[in-house]
Design an enzyme around this catalytic site. Structure first.
Site, PDB file in Angstrom:
ATOM      1  N   ASP A 407       0.822  -1.205   0.000  1.00 58.85           N
ATOM      2  CA  ASP A 407       0.000   0.000   0.000  1.00 58.85           C
ATOM      3  C   ASP A 407       0.859   1.260   0.000  1.00 58.85           C
ATOM      4  O   ASP A 407       2.055   1.206   0.266  1.00 58.85           O
ATOM      5  CB  ASP A 407      -0.855   0.047   1.268  1.00 58.85           C
ATOM      6  CG  ASP A 407      -1.898  -1.053   1.322  1.00 58.85           C
ATOM      7  OD1 ASP A 407      -1.710  -2.100   0.697  1.00 58.85           O
ATOM      8  OD2 ASP A 407      -2.906  -0.856   2.027  1.00 58.85           O
ATOM      9  N   ASP A 426      -1.254  -1.591  -4.213  1.00 60.45           N
ATOM     10  CA  ASP A 426      -2.497  -1.829  -3.466  1.00 60.45           C
ATOM     11  C   ASP A 426      -3.091  -0.454  -3.156  1.00 60.45           C
ATOM     12  O   ASP A 426      -2.707   0.531  -3.779  1.00 60.45           O
ATOM     13  CB  ASP A 426      -2.190  -2.661  -2.211  1.00 60.45           C
ATOM     14  CG  ASP A 426      -3.387  -3.496  -1.757  1.00 60.45           C
ATOM     15  OD1 ASP A 426      -4.530  -3.088  -2.001  1.00 60.45           O
ATOM     16  OD2 ASP A 426      -3.173  -4.549  -1.145  1.00 60.45           O
TER      17      ASP A 426
END
Ligand SMILES: *[C@@H]1O[C@H](CO)[C@@H](O)[C@H](O)[C@H]1NC(C)=O
Ligand SMILES: *[C@@H]1O[C@H](CO)[C@@H](O)[C@H](O)[C@H]1NC(C)=O
Ligand SMILES: *[C@@H]1O[C@H](CO)[C@@H](O)[C@H](O)[C@H]1NC(C)=O
Ligand SMILES: *[C@@H]1O[C@H](CO)[C@@H](O)[C@H](O)[C@H]1NC(C)=O
Ligand SMILES: *[C@@H]1O[C@H](CO)[C@@H](O)[C@H](O)[C@H]1NC(C)=O
Ligand SMILES: *[C@@H]1O[C@H](CO)[C@@H](O)[C@H](O)[C@H]1NC(C)=O
Length: 617
Positions: A407, A426
């Site tokens: 992320d 992500d």
């Protein structure tokens, strides 16, 4: 005139052909340390794009060489700037236990990339006047017209010298510049495997490699994304202000020197200072800092293989400097409670930067200058009281996010983020709190999840602005994980078809997402599972260059109605999509080009459109 002096002049004469000034090329990997320019070099560069490099080495680009010249330098000297390189999985198989040969770990999102020897290179320098960047690709000659700089709207000047080298004028800006230099003969088209939503990329390079197909076919293997095979990123930063550089000689500063990183868990100092050089923590350790440490400094030219965990309760926690924190030694999802093995845990999998937020104490994590490479999992997360921590991040770079769950930064209430480059695979801009401001972010997006994410649970959110996002690449392969610019996912762990999972006691209000430009082929505008009421949510001026083919659903935006468990619908008011364009064409209700089968591809519940709860103008 000495021979070397003669060489300098000769090089200068040659470059007269293409660029205005007479240039000198610094010999012997000479770096700049002047009032106008700082560059650096690693003596332990290892050119190797296939396997892990030795612990004390830094992976060096096997293709690119970069020099930088300040326009304020009267000697017109081009100085070397080290070009780093990062590769999928650090050149390893799907290792489960670090250091062992046991492979076959879980799906990690790296499918064809490793077998195609994809690489991502970057260089970083500091300046305070405009600078010329010279790029050579060794034997491969390049002309200016074969180069594209992304984001394309930077409009940077590119020239060449007719000798195969290109030159880019990098204007000085106090917010720095982060961009991708792309060569037309070095692009790779990612093609999908079939027409169902579960597909992944295929390749025709290695018959013994993964996802091989003998012949790629335009219809069954449509192009889903296009990226440089060997990326080259340029990070130009202003010199940091003095409050971002600790005093190396102060008794409160613990200076670390290159080599294995010593135990930092019991020191009494408040500052940890990494000098230039290479450091390593191994694949089964990270630095859990003593609670006295509230500032980690990575000097320009520091390359630290490891991860940093703060335990301090200080109100300001800092990570500064223009060095690199690299997760390359870790396996995917390195589980800190299970010997750093590849076992996913949203609690224990290793973050590159983490900390514990003390309850009742408002803390700010200031992170600027640094580059985070090859994260094995989410890159920045805090635990503890998440209502009392905010992130202040700028001139921050994330590269080498080839693994799946890599992320961007988790943004808690009060976070302020600007002038960032994220390579992320992500959820990337994670607006999980209120009063968040995000500006001027360049994003290179991998396969999973949306770019702006504010879902996974019902949230009370207010006053969020995301303004100025340049998406230079998107590479969505499947419809299964919200391939979107804006996304609010369903409740974590439940199926998206469970539309009775909303919590009507929560409201998302006053949210603005604007001025988003996506270059090339990519995903859709939005996938929203409204798990809360929405009030005054504006999505303005999003432009999608090209949508992916219609076969697998990726192009389509979704916004159904969600209800609570008693069947009562969420209340949506003032949800406005304004100035949305696809391929330059404006999408509006009036023009009738918004629907799921039309260019806009917006599958928004009829009742939301008919009641005026959602407006597309
Ligand atoms: C410059 O760097 C290259 C590549 O790392 C290396 O082969 C060469 O020895 C270096 N030259 C000097 C003078 O340090
Ligand atoms: C780049 O050029 C385009 C088209 O001329 C213009 O719209 C845009 O504002 C320019 N961008 C910058 C940063 O100057
Ligand atoms: C030249 O370009 C080709 C194609 O992109 C690449 O395979 C090769 O490695 C490059 N060589 C150099 C020296 O840049
Ligand atoms: C909204 O958020 C911004 C950015 O964090 C902040 O400066 C501003 O004070 C907030 N407004 C309110 C009303 O809280
Ligand atoms: C959105 O784009 C329109 C048309 O280009 C422009 O007039 C408007 O100022 C933009 N809005 C914002 C908030 O930048
Ligand atoms: C794509 O996924 C969405 C859920 O996000 C779903 O509603 C849609 O039906 C899917 N499209 C296809 C073609 O499967």
């Amino acid at each position: 005139m000495s021979p070397s002096r003669f060489k300098l002049c000769f090089a200068g004469l040659l470059s007269l052909v293409g660029v205005a000034a007479v240039d000198n090329i610094a010999t012997g990997n000479t770096t700049a340390d002047t009032t106008h320019l700082q560059t650096w070099w690693h003596d332990h560069g290892e050119i190797n794009y296939k396997t892990p490099v030795s612990a004390e080495n830094v992976r060096q680009s096997h293709l690119y060489s970069v020099w930088v010249k300040s326009t304020a330098d009267s000697t017109n000297t081009y100085y070397n700037s080290f070009v780093y390189e990062t590769i999928p999985r650090n050149g390893q198989e799907k290792v489960v236990i670090p250091g062992s040969s046991i492979t076959g770990g879980p799906y990690d999102s790296v499918t064809i990339e490793a077998s195609l020897w994809m690489t991502m290179g970057w260089t970083q320098f500091l300046h305070n006047e405009d600078a010329w960047v010279k790029i050579s690709r060794g034997d491969n000659s390049t002309t200016a017209r074969d180069v594209v700089i992304r984001p394309t709207n930077l409009n940077l000047t590119v020239t060449d010298d007719g000798e195969g080298n290109i030159y880019i004028l990098v204007p000085y800006r106090e917010q720095g510049l982060r961009f991708s230099v792309e060569f037309k003969d070095n692009l790779y088209s990612y093609r999908d495997s079939c027409e169902t939503p579960l597909c992944d990329f295929v390749q025709d390079w290695h018959s013994d490699g993964p996802h091989y197909v003998e012949t790629l076919d335009e219809t069954t293997n449509p192009v889903m994304g296009e990226e440089p095979h060997d990326a080259l990123l340029i990070f130009a930063s202003p010199f940091p202000s003095s409050d971002l550089i600790p005093d190396k000689t102060a008794t409160d500063t613990y200076v670390v020197y290159p080599g294995p990183v010593p135990d930092l868990g019991s020191i009494k100092n408040s500052v940890v200072y990494f000098t230039p050089g290479t450091y390593y923590m191994t694949a089964t350790a990270h630095a859990k800092l003593s609670s006295s440490v509230n500032w980690v400094y990575l000097a320009s030219g520091a390359y630290v293989k490891g991860a940093i965990q703060f335990t301090t309760a200080a109100t300001t926690i800092k990570a500064t400097g223009h060095g690199v924190l690299s997760g390359e030694q870790y396996v995917y999802q390195a589980n800190t409670l299970l010997g750093y093995t590849n076992v996913k845990s949203n609690i224990a999998s290793l973050r590159m930067w983490s900390g514990y937020s003390k309850s009742g104490v408002q803390q700010t994590f200031v992170i600027t200058g640094v580059t985070t490479n090859a994260p094995p999992f989410n890159s920045i997360d805090f635990s503890g009281d998440l209502d009392t921590i905010s992130i202040n991040q700028w001139d921050y770079k994330q590269v080498g996010a080839f693994f799946g769950q890599t992320d961007g930064t988790t943004l808690y209430s009060g976070s302020n983020v600007h002038d960032i480059f994220y390579h992320s695979n992500d959820d990337t801009i994670k607006t999980y709190g209120s009063n968040i401001l995000v500006r001027d972010v360049v994003i290179w997006k991998g396969k999973t999840a949306p770019i702006v994410q504010f879902g996974w649970q019902s949230r009370d959110l207010a006053n969020i602005t995301v303004d100025g996002v340049d998406v230079v690449h998107m590479k969505y392969s499947s419809n299964t994980s919200h391939p979107s610019i804006v996304g609010a996912n369903q409740v974590y762990g439940v199926d998206e078809t469970w539309t009775n999972t909303a919590d009507l006691s929560k409201t998302v209000r006053d949210m603005y997402i604007g001025n988003v430009r996506a270059e090339g082929i990519g995903g859709n505008l939005l996938r929203i599972c409204p798990l809360a009421n929405y009030q005054n949510v504006v999505i303005e001026n999003v432009s999608l260059d090209r949508v992916s083919p219609r076969t697998n659903g990726i192009y389509q935006s979704e916004m159904p109605v969600f209800k609570n468990w008693l069947g009562k619908s969420v209340d949506i008011k003032g949800f406005v999509i304004r100035g949305f364009t696809v391929g330059g064409e404006k999408i509006t209700q009036k023009a009738g080009n918004y629907g799921p089968d039309a260019l806009g591809g917006l599958n928004i519940a009829d009742e939301l459109l008919q009641s005026g709860s959602v407006v597309i103008e």
